[in-house]
Write a protein that holds these residues in place. Structure first.
Motif, PDB file in Angstrom:
ATOM      1  N   SER A  21     -28.792  10.318  14.709  1.00 49.35           N
ATOM      2  CA  SER A  21     -28.661  11.477  13.834  1.00 49.35           C
ATOM      3  C   SER A  21     -28.874  12.751  14.632  1.00 49.35           C
ATOM      4  O   SER A  21     -29.700  12.789  15.550  1.00 49.35           O
ATOM      5  N   CYS A  22     -28.156  13.760  14.273  1.00 50.93           N
ATOM      6  CA  CYS A  22     -28.311  15.095  14.856  1.00 50.93           C
ATOM      7  C   CYS A  22     -28.505  16.047  13.684  1.00 50.93           C
ATOM      8  O   CYS A  22     -27.557  16.328  12.951  1.00 50.93           O
ATOM      9  N   THR A  23     -29.725  16.515  13.506  1.00 50.10           N
ATOM     10  CA  THR A  23     -30.056  17.364  12.371  1.00 50.10           C
ATOM     11  C   THR A  23     -30.315  18.787  12.836  1.00 50.10           C
ATOM     12  O   THR A  23     -31.032  19.008  13.814  1.00 50.10           O
ATOM     13  N   ALA A  24     -29.740  19.723  12.128  1.00 49.74           N
ATOM     14  CA  ALA A  24     -29.848  21.130  12.509  1.00 49.74           C
ATOM     15  C   ALA A  24     -30.836  21.875  11.629  1.00 49.74           C
ATOM     16  O   ALA A  24     -31.007  21.555  10.456  1.00 49.74           O
ATOM     17  N   SER A  25     -31.461  22.880  12.216  1.00 51.03           N
ATOM     18  CA  SER A  25     -32.292  23.806  11.470  1.00 51.03           C
ATOM     19  C   SER A  25     -32.006  25.208  11.980  1.00 51.03           C
ATOM     20  O   SER A  25     -31.470  25.387  13.071  1.00 51.03           O
ATOM     21  N   GLY A  26     -32.339  26.200  11.158  1.00 51.20           N
ATOM     22  CA  GLY A  26     -32.144  27.578  11.559  1.00 51.20           C
ATOM     23  C   GLY A  26     -30.777  28.128  11.223  1.00 51.20           C
ATOM     24  O   GLY A  26     -30.572  29.339  11.254  1.00 51.20           O
ATOM     25  N   SER A  27     -29.830  27.238  10.945  1.00 46.56           N
ATOM     26  CA  SER A  27     -28.478  27.677  10.610  1.00 46.56           C
ATOM     27  C   SER A  27     -27.715  26.490  10.057  1.00 46.56           C
ATOM     28  O   SER A  27     -28.026  25.341  10.354  1.00 46.56           O
ATOM     29  N   THR A  28     -26.707  26.805   9.271  1.00 41.27           N
ATOM     30  CA  THR A  28     -25.861  25.731   8.771  1.00 41.27           C
ATOM     31  C   THR A  28     -24.922  25.240   9.862  1.00 41.27           C
ATOM     32  O   THR A  28     -24.502  26.016  10.721  1.00 41.27           O
ATOM     33  N   LEU A  29     -24.592  23.953   9.805  1.00 37.88           N
ATOM     34  CA  LEU A  29     -23.625  23.381  10.740  1.00 37.88           C
ATOM     35  C   LEU A  29     -22.202  23.421  10.196  1.00 37.88           C
ATOM     36  O   LEU A  29     -21.288  22.930  10.846  1.00 37.88           O
ATOM     37  N   ASN A  30     -22.031  23.990   9.023  1.00 39.27           N
ATOM     38  CA  ASN A  30     -20.737  23.907   8.340  1.00 39.27           C
ATOM     39  C   ASN A  30     -19.588  24.458   9.171  1.00 39.27           C
ATOM     40  O   ASN A  30     -18.443  24.033   9.000  1.00 39.27           O
ATOM     41  N   TYR A  31     -19.865  25.414  10.053  1.00 41.79           N
ATOM     42  CA  TYR A  31     -18.796  26.047  10.818  1.00 41.79           C
ATOM     43  C   TYR A  31     -18.790  25.638  12.283  1.00 41.79           C
ATOM     44  O   TYR A  31     -18.085  26.219  13.099  1.00 41.79           O
ATOM     45  N   HIS A  32     -19.578  24.611  12.581  1.00 41.20           N
ATOM     46  CA  HIS A  32     -19.729  24.173  13.961  1.00 41.20           C
ATOM     47  C   HIS A  32     -19.009  22.853  14.225  1.00 41.20           C
ATOM     48  O   HIS A  32     -19.041  21.947  13.394  1.00 41.20           O
ATOM     49  N   ALA A  33     -18.375  22.774  15.364  1.00 42.64           N
ATOM     50  CA  ALA A  33     -17.960  21.483  15.892  1.00 42.64           C
ATOM     51  C   ALA A  33     -19.181  20.865  16.568  1.00 42.64           C
ATOM     52  O   ALA A  33     -20.010  21.583  17.153  1.00 42.64           O
ATOM     53  N   ILE A  34     -19.282  19.559  16.485  1.00 44.85           N
ATOM     54  CA  ILE A  34     -20.415  18.841  17.063  1.00 44.85           C
ATOM     55  C   ILE A  34     -19.904  17.836  18.083  1.00 44.85           C
ATOM     56  O   ILE A  34     -18.931  17.127  17.842  1.00 44.85           O
ATOM     57  N   GLY A  35     -20.574  17.799  19.204  1.00 39.71           N
ATOM     58  CA  GLY A  35     -20.251  16.822  20.227  1.00 39.71           C
ATOM     59  C   GLY A  35     -21.448  15.940  20.516  1.00 39.71           C
ATOM     60  O   GLY A  35     -22.596  16.397  20.446  1.00 39.71           O
ATOM     61  N   ARG A  72     -20.243  13.372   9.374  1.00 40.86           N
ATOM     62  CA  ARG A  72     -21.159  14.478   9.118  1.00 40.86           C
ATOM     63  C   ARG A  72     -21.446  14.583   7.640  1.00 40.86           C
ATOM     64  O   ARG A  72     -20.585  14.278   6.805  1.00 40.86           O
ATOM     65  N   ASP A  73     -22.659  15.018   7.337  1.00 39.23           N
ATOM     66  CA  ASP A  73     -23.101  15.254   5.962  1.00 39.23           C
ATOM     67  C   ASP A  73     -23.456  16.730   5.861  1.00 39.23           C
ATOM     68  O   ASP A  73     -24.492  17.159   6.364  1.00 39.23           O
ATOM     69  N   TYR A  74     -22.582  17.478   5.210  1.00 38.60           N
ATOM     70  CA  TYR A  74     -22.797  18.916   5.134  1.00 38.60           C
ATOM     71  C   TYR A  74     -24.065  19.259   4.350  1.00 38.60           C
ATOM     72  O   TYR A  74     -24.782  20.201   4.698  1.00 38.60           O
ATOM     73  N   ASP A  75     -24.351  18.484   3.311  1.00 34.09           N
ATOM     74  CA  ASP A  75     -25.536  18.777   2.488  1.00 34.09           C
ATOM     75  C   ASP A  75     -26.829  18.581   3.279  1.00 34.09           C
ATOM     76  O   ASP A  75     -27.816  19.299   3.067  1.00 34.09           O
ATOM     77  N   LYS A  76     -26.829  17.593   4.167  1.00 31.58           N
ATOM     78  CA  LYS A  76     -28.030  17.306   4.953  1.00 31.58           C
ATOM     79  C   LYS A  76     -28.035  18.024   6.297  1.00 31.58           C
ATOM     80  O   LYS A  76     -28.972  17.879   7.074  1.00 31.58           O
ATOM     81  N   ASN A  77     -26.960  18.776   6.569  1.00 27.36           N
ATOM     82  CA  ASN A  77     -26.868  19.509   7.827  1.00 27.36           C
ATOM     83  C   ASN A  77     -27.040  18.568   9.023  1.00 27.36           C
ATOM     84  O   ASN A  77     -27.714  18.911  10.011  1.00 27.36           O
ATOM     85  N   THR A  78     -26.405  17.419   8.926  1.00 23.62           N
ATOM     86  CA  THR A  78     -26.614  16.347   9.897  1.00 23.62           C
ATOM     87  C   THR A  78     -25.284  15.715  10.292  1.00 23.62           C
ATOM     88  O   THR A  78     -24.382  15.588   9.461  1.00 23.62           O
ATOM     89  N   VAL A  79     -25.196  15.338  11.555  1.00 27.43           N
ATOM     90  CA  VAL A  79     -24.059  14.583  12.069  1.00 27.43           C
ATOM     91  C   VAL A  79     -24.590  13.256  12.599  1.00 27.43           C
ATOM     92  O   VAL A  79     -25.653  13.217  13.226  1.00 27.43           O
ATOM     93  N   TYR A  80     -23.832  12.205  12.347  1.00 33.05           N
ATOM     94  CA  TYR A  80     -24.248  10.861  12.723  1.00 33.05           C
ATOM     95  C   TYR A  80     -23.305  10.271  13.768  1.00 33.05           C
ATOM     96  O   TYR A  80     -22.099  10.539  13.752  1.00 33.05           O
ATOM     97  N   LEU A  81     -23.872   9.452  14.630  1.00 31.09           N
ATOM     98  CA  LEU A  81     -23.076   8.657  15.565  1.00 31.09           C
ATOM     99  C   LEU A  81     -23.472   7.200  15.349  1.00 31.09           C
ATOM    100  O   LEU A  81     -24.580   6.801  15.697  1.00 31.09           O
ATOM    101  N   GLN A  82     -22.575   6.456  14.722  1.00 32.42           N
ATOM    102  CA  GLN A  82     -22.814   5.026  14.496  1.00 32.42           C
ATOM    103  C   GLN A  82     -22.296   4.265  15.697  1.00 32.42           C
ATOM    104  O   GLN A  82     -21.117   4.377  16.039  1.00 32.42           O
ATOM    105  N   MET A  83     -23.167   3.504  16.321  1.00 28.18           N
ATOM    106  CA  MET A  83     -22.821   2.787  17.548  1.00 28.18           C
ATOM    107  C   MET A  83     -22.943   1.292  17.300  1.00 28.18           C
ATOM    108  O   MET A  83     -24.034   0.790  17.014  1.00 28.18           O
ATOM    109  N   ASN A  84     -21.831   0.596  17.393  1.00 31.72           N
ATOM    110  CA  ASN A  84     -21.798  -0.850  17.206  1.00 31.72           C
ATOM    111  C   ASN A  84     -21.354  -1.534  18.493  1.00 31.72           C
ATOM    112  O   ASN A  84     -20.767  -0.895  19.375  1.00 31.72           O
ATOM    113  N   GLY A  85     -21.629  -2.805  18.591  1.00 25.70           N
ATOM    114  CA  GLY A  85     -21.208  -3.556  19.767  1.00 25.70           C
ATOM    115  C   GLY A  85     -21.745  -2.985  21.067  1.00 25.70           C
ATOM    116  O   GLY A  85     -21.047  -2.928  22.070  1.00 25.70           O
TER     117      GLY A  85
END
Length: 127
Positions: A21-35, A72-85
């Protein structure tokens, strides 16, 4: 000031899964690309995946294509990376990064394109 915090790393056996999980604070992530990037000992930081601000563009490194997903979950201001295998070559410190590229559909996989970074979370794949 935008701050990013990664979580979800740990020790996992080969073939296992983790969700970062990548959770942001201090600003919304709504307008950001995430890497998502990773760096193994003695190696350069490499791009793993990215997701555009619009959520409509996603990219993956060839080494993780078909095994990793990004969301990404805009409400939670979070981006997820699901890693399988997972395998031993996935062992690294994983970082998330954010920025506002030109265009809400833009998704970039180069570290120099991002100005905001988290502190990283360790992923170790070992039996």
């Amino acid at each position: 000031q935008l701050q990013l915090v990664e979580s979800g790393g740990g020790l996992v056996q080969p073939g296992g899964s983790l969700r970062l999980s990548c959770t942001a604070s201090g600003s919304t992530l709504n307008y950001h690309a995430i890497g998502w990037f990773r760096q193994a000992p003695g190696k350069e930081r490499e791009g793993v995946s990215c997701i555009s601000a619009s959520n409509g563009n996603k990219k993956f490194a060839e080494s993780v294509e078909g095994r990793f997903t990004i969301s990404r979950d805009y409400d939670k201001n979070t981006v997820y990376l699901q890693m399988n295998g997972l395998n031993s070559e996935d062992t690294a410190v994983y970082y998330c990064a954010a920025d506002t590229p030109p265009g809400i559909h833009t998704c970039l996989m180069t570290a120099n394109d991002y100005n905001y970074w988290g502190q990283g979370t360790q992923v170790t794949v070992s039996s």
